[in-house]
Design an enzyme around this catalytic site. Structure first.
Site, PDB file in Angstrom:
ATOM      1  N   ASP A 164       0.799  -1.339  -0.064  1.00 47.03           N
ATOM      2  CA  ASP A 164       0.171  -0.065  -0.226  1.00 47.03           C
ATOM      3  C   ASP A 164       0.663   0.994   0.002  1.00 47.03           C
ATOM      4  OD1 ASP A 164      -2.255   1.454  -0.173  1.00 47.03           O
ATOM      5  OD2 ASP A 164      -3.094   1.150   2.072  1.00 47.03           O
ATOM      6  N   ARG A 171      -0.257   9.001  -9.815  1.00 44.25           N
ATOM      7  CA  ARG A 171      -0.525   8.395  -8.853  1.00 44.25           C
ATOM      8  C   ARG A 171       0.013   7.014  -9.925  1.00 44.25           C
ATOM      9  NH1 ARG A 171      -4.274   7.563  -4.653  1.00 44.25           N
ATOM     10  NH2 ARG A 171      -4.002   5.128  -5.163  1.00 44.25           N
ATOM     11  N   THR A 230     -11.124  -6.804  -4.675  1.00 43.34           N
ATOM     12  CA  THR A 230     -12.106  -6.527  -5.150  1.00 43.34           C
ATOM     13  C   THR A 230     -12.994  -5.138  -5.194  1.00 43.34           C
ATOM     14  OG1 THR A 230     -13.182  -7.154  -3.293  1.00 43.34           O
ATOM     15  CG2 THR A 230     -12.970  -8.861  -5.024  1.00 43.34           C
ATOM     16  N   ASN A 251     -10.808  -2.654  -5.708  1.00 42.00           N
ATOM     17  CA  ASN A 251      -9.964  -1.687  -6.344  1.00 42.00           C
ATOM     18  C   ASN A 251     -10.919  -1.344  -7.822  1.00 42.00           C
ATOM     19  OD1 ASN A 251      -7.328  -2.670  -5.035  1.00 42.00           O
ATOM     20  ND2 ASN A 251      -8.347  -0.894  -4.117  1.00 42.00           N
ATOM     21  N   GLU A 296       0.389 -12.399  12.609  1.00 43.43           N
ATOM     22  CA  GLU A 296       0.882 -11.851  12.451  1.00 43.43           C
ATOM     23  C   GLU A 296       1.174 -10.381  11.940  1.00 43.43           C
ATOM     24  OE1 GLU A 296       1.974 -11.595  15.888  1.00 43.43           O
ATOM     25  OE2 GLU A 296       1.948 -13.959  16.557  1.00 43.43           O
TER      26      GLU A 296
HETATM   27  C1  IPE Z   1      -5.306  -3.451  -0.366  1.00 43.59           C
HETATM   28  O1  IPE Z   1      -4.620  -1.483  -0.295  1.00 43.59           O
HETATM   29  C2  IPE Z   1      -5.542  -3.153  -1.918  1.00 43.59           C
HETATM   30  C3  IPE Z   1      -4.126  -3.671  -2.119  1.00 43.59           C
HETATM   31  C4  IPE Z   1      -2.758  -3.029  -1.705  1.00 43.59           C
HETATM   32  C5  IPE Z   1      -4.033  -4.449  -3.058  1.00 43.59           C
HETATM   33  P1  IPE Z   1      -6.262  -0.420  -1.007  1.00 43.59           P
HETATM   34  O2  IPE Z   1      -5.461   1.117  -0.798  1.00 43.59           O
HETATM   35  O3  IPE Z   1      -7.103  -1.138  -1.734  1.00 43.59           O
HETATM   36  O4  IPE Z   1      -7.143  -0.579   0.699  1.00 43.59           O
HETATM   37  P2  IPE Z   1      -7.866   0.999   1.124  1.00 43.59           P
HETATM   38  O5  IPE Z   1      -8.800   0.928   0.331  1.00 43.59           O
HETATM   39  O6  IPE Z   1      -7.092   1.691   1.866  1.00 43.59           O
HETATM   40  O7  IPE Z   1      -8.422   0.018   2.760  1.00 43.59           O
HETATM   41  C1  IPE Z   2      -1.472  -0.166  -3.323  1.00 43.26           C
HETATM   42  O1  IPE Z   2      -1.233   1.329  -2.894  1.00 43.26           O
HETATM   43  C2  IPE Z   2      -1.372  -0.426  -5.482  1.00 43.26           C
HETATM   44  C3  IPE Z   2      -3.476  -0.583  -5.063  1.00 43.26           C
HETATM   45  C4  IPE Z   2      -3.940  -1.139  -4.112  1.00 43.26           C
HETATM   46  C5  IPE Z   2      -3.225  -0.864  -6.461  1.00 43.26           C
HETATM   47  P1  IPE Z   2      -2.240   2.730  -3.224  1.00 43.26           P
HETATM   48  O2  IPE Z   2      -2.249   3.340  -4.778  1.00 43.26           O
HETATM   49  O3  IPE Z   2      -3.522   2.076  -2.763  1.00 43.26           O
HETATM   50  O4  IPE Z   2      -2.149   4.343  -2.712  1.00 43.26           O
HETATM   51  P2  IPE Z   2      -2.608   4.644  -1.876  1.00 43.26           P
HETATM   52  O5  IPE Z   2      -2.871   3.874  -0.638  1.00 43.26           O
HETATM   53  O6  IPE Z   2      -3.509   5.912  -1.965  1.00 43.26           O
HETATM   54  O7  IPE Z   2      -1.123   6.036  -1.385  1.00 43.26           O
HETATM   55 MG    MG Z   3      -4.062   2.208  -0.627  1.00 45.05          MG
END
Ligand code: IPE
Ligand code: IPE
Ligand code: MG
Length: 236
Positions: free
Chosen positions: A20, A33, A66, A68, A203
Site C-alpha cells: 500500500d 498515481r 475486489t 479497487n 502476525e
Molecule cells: C488494499 O489497499 C489493496 C491492495 C493493496 C491491492 P487499498 O489502498 O485498496 O485499501 P484501503 O482502501 O486503503 O483500505
Molecule cells: C497500493 O497503493 C496499490 C493498489 C491498491 C493497487 P495505493 O494505490 O492504494 O496507494 P495509496 O494508498 O492511495 O497511497
Molecule cells: Mg491504498
C-alpha cells in the site's frame, strides 16, 4: 551488505504483503498515481527476489482488490497494463529463481490480455519449486469465502462433512499453509478484505513506509519484528 538468512532466528514459511501507498508516494512527488504504481512494480521485483533468497516458501502479494474496481477507470487500466508489462519483464527472473507463480482471486473477471499473460506465466512456472508467489488479483476475502460456500453446496457436501479443513480446501489458497505474517506498508492498519479466513493467527506487522520505498532493509526490519513475536495460538 544485505543480511544473510541466518540472521533471522525464525522466518515465516508463508509471508503475505499488503502493498500500500503507491498513490501517496507519487502525490508526495507531484507525480501521477500511475507513476507510484510503476515504482511499486520495481519494489515487487526486489522483494520477490529477496524473499526467495531467504528461502521463504510462500509469498502472497495483494495487487488488486475486489474493491479497487471503484477507482477511476484510468487508474484501473494503468494497473492492468502494468500487470502485463510486469509479467513479460519478470518471467525470466521467476524462471531463473525457480519461482512458481499462482494467482488468488476472481481472475476470470480480468480483461483478456491480463488473463492470457497470467495463464502463460502460471503455466510456464508451474514446475518451479523454490518459492510459490501468489498474486492476489481481483481478490477479496469475503468473495473467496462466499465462493467456497457456493462451491461446497454445488458439490453437494453433507452438513457434517464441512470441516475447517474442507472449507480451507475450497479457498484459493487450498493446499498452502496459512500466512504466518502479514506486512502492510504505508502506515494503514487494516486488512482491507485480505486473507480473512487464513489470517486467523497471522502476525500483523505495519510499516510506515510507502510501498515504492519498501526495500530490502525495510523487509528485514519487518522480519526481525516477526522473529521477536511470541505466537501462542490460544495456549498460555
Ligand atoms: C488494499 O489497499 C489493496 C491492495 C493493496 C491491492 P487499498 O489502498 O485498496 O485499501 P484501503 O482502501 O486503503 O483500505
Ligand atoms: C497500493 O497503493 C496499490 C493498489 C491498491 C493497487 P495505493 O494505490 O492504494 O496507494 P495509496 O494508498 O492511495 O497511497
Ligand atoms: Mg491504498
Amino acid at each position: 551488505m544485505a543480511d544473510t538468512p541466518s540472521v533471522f532466528s525464525v522466518l515465516p514459511r508463508h509471508l503475505a504483503i499488503i502493498m500500500d501507498g503507491n498513490g501517496r508516494w507519487a502525490q508526495a512527488r507531484g507525480l501521477a498515481r500511475s507513476e507510484g504504481h510503476k515504482a511499486g512494480a520495481e519494489t515487487v521485483r526486489t522483494i520477490v527476489a529477496e524473499c526467495c533468497r531467504l528461502s521463504i516458501s510462500y509469498l502472497t502479494l495483494y495487487a488488486f482488490s475486489t474493491e479497487n474496481w471503484s477507482r477511476p477507470k484510468t487508474e484501473v487500466s494503468a494497473l492492468f497494463a502494468l500487470l502485463v508489462e510486469f509479467l513479460r519483464r519478470e518471467l525470466p527472473l521467476l524462471q531463473e529463481k525457480h519461482i512458481c507463480l499462482r494467482t488468488i482471486g476472481a481472475v476470470e473477471a480480468l480483461p483478456l490480455a491480463q488473463r492470457s499473460a497470467l495463464a502463460h506465466a502460471v503455466r510456464a512456472t508451474e514446475g518451479n519449486r523454490a518459492m510459490v508467489l501468489n498474486l492476489a488479483l481481483n481478490y477479496g476475502g469475503r468473495q473467496e469465502i462466499l465462493r467456497a460456500v457456493r462451491n461446497m453446496i454445488h458439490d453437494g457436501l453433507a452438513e457434517t462433512s464441512v470441516t475447517e479443513e474442507v472449507l480451507a480446501g475450497y479457498l484459493y489458497t487450498a493446499g498452502q499453509p496459512d500466512p504466518d505474517c502479514i506486512i502492510r506498508t504505508s502506515g494503514e492498519q487494516r486488512l482491507s478484505n485480505y486473507l480473512l479466513y487464513q489470517s486467523a493467527y497471522s502476525e500483523l506487522i505495519f510499516s510506515p513506509v510507502f510501498w515504492p520505498d519498501f526495500g530490502v532493509s525495510e523487509l528485514h526490519r519487518a522480519l526481525q519484528e516477526y522473529a521477536g513475536r511470541t505466537r501462542r495460538f490460544g495456549k498460555c
